[in-house]
Write a protein that holds these residues in place. Sequence first.
Motif, PDB file in Angstrom:
ATOM      1  N   ASP A  65       0.881  -1.165   0.000  1.00  0.00           N
ATOM      2  CA  ASP A  65       0.000   0.000   0.000  1.00  0.00           C
ATOM      3  C   ASP A  65       0.919   1.216   0.000  1.00  0.00           C
ATOM      4  O   ASP A  65       1.334   1.690   1.048  1.00  0.00           O
ATOM      5  N   SER A  66       1.278   1.654  -1.205  1.00  0.00           N
ATOM      6  CA  SER A  66       2.250   2.736  -1.350  1.00  0.00           C
ATOM      7  C   SER A  66       1.898   3.567  -2.584  1.00  0.00           C
ATOM      8  O   SER A  66       1.023   3.183  -3.355  1.00  0.00           O
ATOM      9  N   PRO A  67       2.579   4.676  -2.790  1.00  0.00           N
ATOM     10  CA  PRO A  67       2.324   5.463  -3.995  1.00  0.00           C
ATOM     11  C   PRO A  67       2.590   4.690  -5.291  1.00  0.00           C
ATOM     12  O   PRO A  67       2.049   5.021  -6.340  1.00  0.00           O
ATOM     13  N   ASP A  68       3.406   3.634  -5.205  1.00  0.00           N
ATOM     14  CA  ASP A  68       3.707   2.835  -6.392  1.00  0.00           C
ATOM     15  C   ASP A  68       2.624   1.824  -6.732  1.00  0.00           C
ATOM     16  O   ASP A  68       2.591   1.295  -7.842  1.00  0.00           O
ATOM     17  N   GLY A  69       1.744   1.515  -5.779  1.00  0.00           N
ATOM     18  CA  GLY A  69       0.688   0.547  -6.059  1.00  0.00           C
ATOM     19  C   GLY A  69       0.056  -0.030  -4.816  1.00  0.00           C
ATOM     20  O   GLY A  69       0.502   0.213  -3.696  1.00  0.00           O
TER      21      GLY A  69
END
Length: 89
Positions: free
Chosen positions: A39-43
């Motif tokens: 759960d991060s800005p990358d996906g």
Amino acid sequence: MGTIYFDGAYPASLRRSAADTVARTGKRFGFTELVIQQDSPDGIAFAGRHPDGHTYRFGSGTTTVLSVRSGPAEWAGEPYTGPAEVPRG
């Protein structure tokens, strides 16, 4: 149902909404355990588990993937690579 994925299916601004929809739908069908893998800005990536042993996996980042397994996965085939390959009713 096999694995479905599409390149760039969801822009970053819609990933959370798509993930929430998948998680709510899984809960409605008895998938009581949710395991967050990213759960991060990358996906976003997570798996839902059903008490009877069924699982689904959802991820959205560079590609968007939905995979559902019921019992042994020996019947699973190659993933779909576009909307035209998804079987219709």
